[in-house]
Design a protein around this motif. Structure first.
Motif, short mmCIF file in Angstrom:
data_model
loop_
_atom_site.label_atom_id
_atom_site.label_comp_id
_atom_site.label_asym_id
_atom_site.label_seq_id
_atom_site.Cartn_x
_atom_site.Cartn_y
_atom_site.Cartn_z
N TYR A 61 0.85 -1.14 0.06
CA TYR A 61 -0.01 -0.01 -0.17
C TYR A 61 0.96 1.16 0.14
N ALA A 62 1.86 1.01 0.71
CA ALA A 62 2.73 2.68 1.04
C ALA A 62 3.47 2.78 -0.07
N SER A 63 4.10 1.49 -0.80
CA SER A 63 4.98 1.90 -2.01
C SER A 63 3.90 2.24 -3.51
N ARG A 64 2.77 1.64 -3.46
CA ARG A 64 1.91 1.99 -4.57
C ARG A 64 1.41 3.42 -4.40
N LEU A 65 1.15 3.86 -3.11
CA LEU A 65 0.54 5.44 -2.79
C LEU A 65 1.63 6.28 -3.15
N THR A 93 -6.75 2.49 -4.16
CA THR A 93 -7.88 1.85 -3.47
C THR A 93 -8.44 0.98 -4.92
N ASP A 94 -8.74 1.82 -6.09
CA ASP A 94 -9.21 1.02 -7.22
C ASP A 94 -8.25 -0.12 -7.39
N ALA A 95 -7.13 -0.09 -7.40
CA ALA A 95 -6.06 -1.31 -7.80
C ALA A 95 -6.23 -2.62 -6.97
N HIS A 96 -7.05 -2.46 -5.75
CA HIS A 96 -7.25 -3.85 -4.84
C HIS A 96 -8.52 -3.89 -4.28
N ARG A 97 -9.52 -2.89 -4.86
CA ARG A 97 -10.83 -3.04 -4.63
C ARG A 97 -11.47 -4.30 -4.70
N GLY A 98 -11.11 -4.98 -5.83
CA GLY A 98 -12.28 -6.05 -6.22
C GLY A 98 -11.56 -7.39 -5.53
N ASP A 192 -8.80 4.19 2.29
CA ASP A 192 -9.68 3.94 1.10
C ASP A 192 -10.31 5.08 0.57
N ASP A 193 -10.64 6.07 1.48
CA ASP A 193 -11.48 7.03 1.25
C ASP A 193 -10.53 8.56 0.84
N PRO A 194 -10.67 8.78 -0.56
CA PRO A 194 -9.81 9.82 -0.80
C PRO A 194 -10.26 11.40 -0.25
N ARG A 195 -11.48 11.28 0.38
CA ARG A 195 -11.83 12.54 0.95
C ARG A 195 -10.83 12.88 2.35
N ALA A 196 -10.17 11.68 2.86
CA ALA A 196 -9.28 12.20 3.83
C ALA A 196 -8.29 13.14 3.54
N ALA A 197 -8.03 13.15 2.20
CA ALA A 197 -6.92 14.20 1.87
C ALA A 197 -7.68 15.55 2.06
N ARG A 198 -8.72 15.93 2.35
CA ARG A 198 -9.24 17.24 2.64
C ARG A 198 -8.60 17.65 3.92
N GLU A 199 -8.34 16.69 4.85
CA GLU A 199 -7.73 16.96 6.38
C GLU A 199 -6.43 17.02 6.34
N ALA A 200 -5.80 17.00 5.22
CA ALA A 200 -4.21 17.07 5.49
C ALA A 200 -3.77 18.74 5.55
N VAL A 201 -2.66 18.82 6.33
CA VAL A 201 -2.18 20.12 6.84
C VAL A 201 -1.30 20.63 5.54
N THR A 202 -1.67 21.66 4.91
CA THR A 202 -0.93 22.27 3.87
C THR A 202 -0.33 23.60 4.16
N GLY A 203 0.59 24.10 3.35
CA GLY A 203 1.02 25.41 3.46
C GLY A 203 2.12 25.69 2.21
N SER A 204 2.74 26.81 2.10
CA SER A 204 3.63 27.19 1.22
C SER A 204 4.72 28.12 1.87
N ARG A 205 5.68 28.12 1.02
CA ARG A 205 6.85 29.35 1.61
C ARG A 205 7.72 29.64 0.34
N PRO A 206 7.98 30.89 0.23
CA PRO A 206 8.83 31.43 -0.77
C PRO A 206 10.21 30.30 -0.72
N ILE A 207 10.59 29.74 -1.82
CA ILE A 207 11.92 29.08 -1.85
C ILE A 207 13.11 29.90 -1.36
N ALA A 208 13.20 31.40 -1.67
CA ALA A 208 14.10 32.33 -1.25
C ALA A 208 14.47 32.37 0.18
#
Length: 275
Positions: A61-65, A93-98, A192-208
């Motif tokens: 699972y980890a390597s496929r993700l 999830t689709d790769a092993h749903r069946g 298995d649920d892609p909606r979990a991604a909505r809960e991720a902590v995100t942000g951005s920063r100038p590379i400089a």
């Protein structure tokens, strides 16, 4: 120490990676990799008994993700990191749903940390208790993680210890804890649920503003998070001796404090934005 150490160059950043299984002879359930557009770390998680529900296993699972995330980063598609993670979860999830009980609560899951370089900006995402550390020239790093699982699990520790492992009460309390996974008010993982991604902590920063970035599984982040070595010191060791040295020190601290080892993985990115 059995593990891997890879040094290379990914476009405008230099990359060093190290990943070591918890014990010799045990499968490493972490994944890490980089493409010119960014880097990904996936820390697989499993619960005893999950093998009967998913014959592929946690490492699969980890390597496929991770591979799906790298492919999406490399594609250059103009979408947010949460959207990319949601698509990657759906693909796996689709790769092993069946063939597997993908929705069962104890099926394979993972925490995720990723970054992307885009237009002079470093974007980042963390889902679960993986760590992302942004190194700055002023020596004050920015540490990003998602503490919800740790906070919720810690609240159950006294009751679990009082019940005693193997008892009906222990299992009942454990099931209650697991019910918080990917549930409102609980903690969130890639599963298995892609909606979990909505809960991720995100942000951005100038590379400089940055001199580097580090992705760590929670097993590697223990040196700072659990064993209280300061993040500036961890970053200094990374700069001088590389990620394998951090993992060596983690193993020493685990032995000293009688802590059960965990898979430990680090990807260290430097030279951000250099031509």
């Amino acid at each position: 120490m059995v593990g891997t150490l890879i040094d290379g160059k990914a476009a405008d950043m230099r990359v060093a990676m190290a990943s070591v299984a918890a014990r010799a002879g045990r499968v490493n359930e972490d994944f890490t990799g980089a493409v010119p557009a960014g880097a990904v770390l996936v820390d697989g998680a499993g619960i005893p008994g999950a093998e009967a529900l998913c014959h592929h296993g946690v490492a699969w699972y980890a390597s496929r993700l991770g591979a799906a995330l790298l492919a999406l980063l490399a594609s250059g598609r103009a979408r947010g990191l949460r959207e990319l993670l949601a698509e990657a979860i759906e693909r796996v999830t689709d790769a092993h749903r069946g063939s597997c009980a993908v929705a069962d609560p104890i099926g394979p899951s993972a925490t995720v940390a990723m970054l992307r370089l885009s237009g002079g900006v470093l974007e980042h995402l963390v889902l679960g208790d993986a760590f992302l550390v942004l190194d700055r020239p002023d020596g004050a790093p920015i540490v990003v993680t998602d503490p919800r699982e740790v906070v919720i699990s810690s609240a159950y520790v006294p009751a679990l210890e009082a019940a005693g492992q193997g008892t009906e009460a222990y299992q009942r309390i454990l099931n209650d804890l697991r019910a918080h996974r990917n549930a409102p008010g609980g903690f969130w993982l890639a599963k298995d649920d892609p909606r979990a991604a909505r809960e991720a902590v995100t942000g951005s920063r100038p590379i400089a503003e940055l001199s580097g970035a580090v992705l760590l599984s929670n097993g590697a982040a223990r040196l700072a998070d659990e064993f209280k070595t300061g993040w500036p010191e961890v970053l200094a060791v990374l700069a001088s001796d590389g990620p394998a040295e951090i993992i060596r020190r983690v193993r020493q601290a685990e032995a000293r404090h009688a802590v059960r080892p965990d898979d430990a993985t680090i990807i260290h990115c430097t030279g951000l934005g250099e031509a």
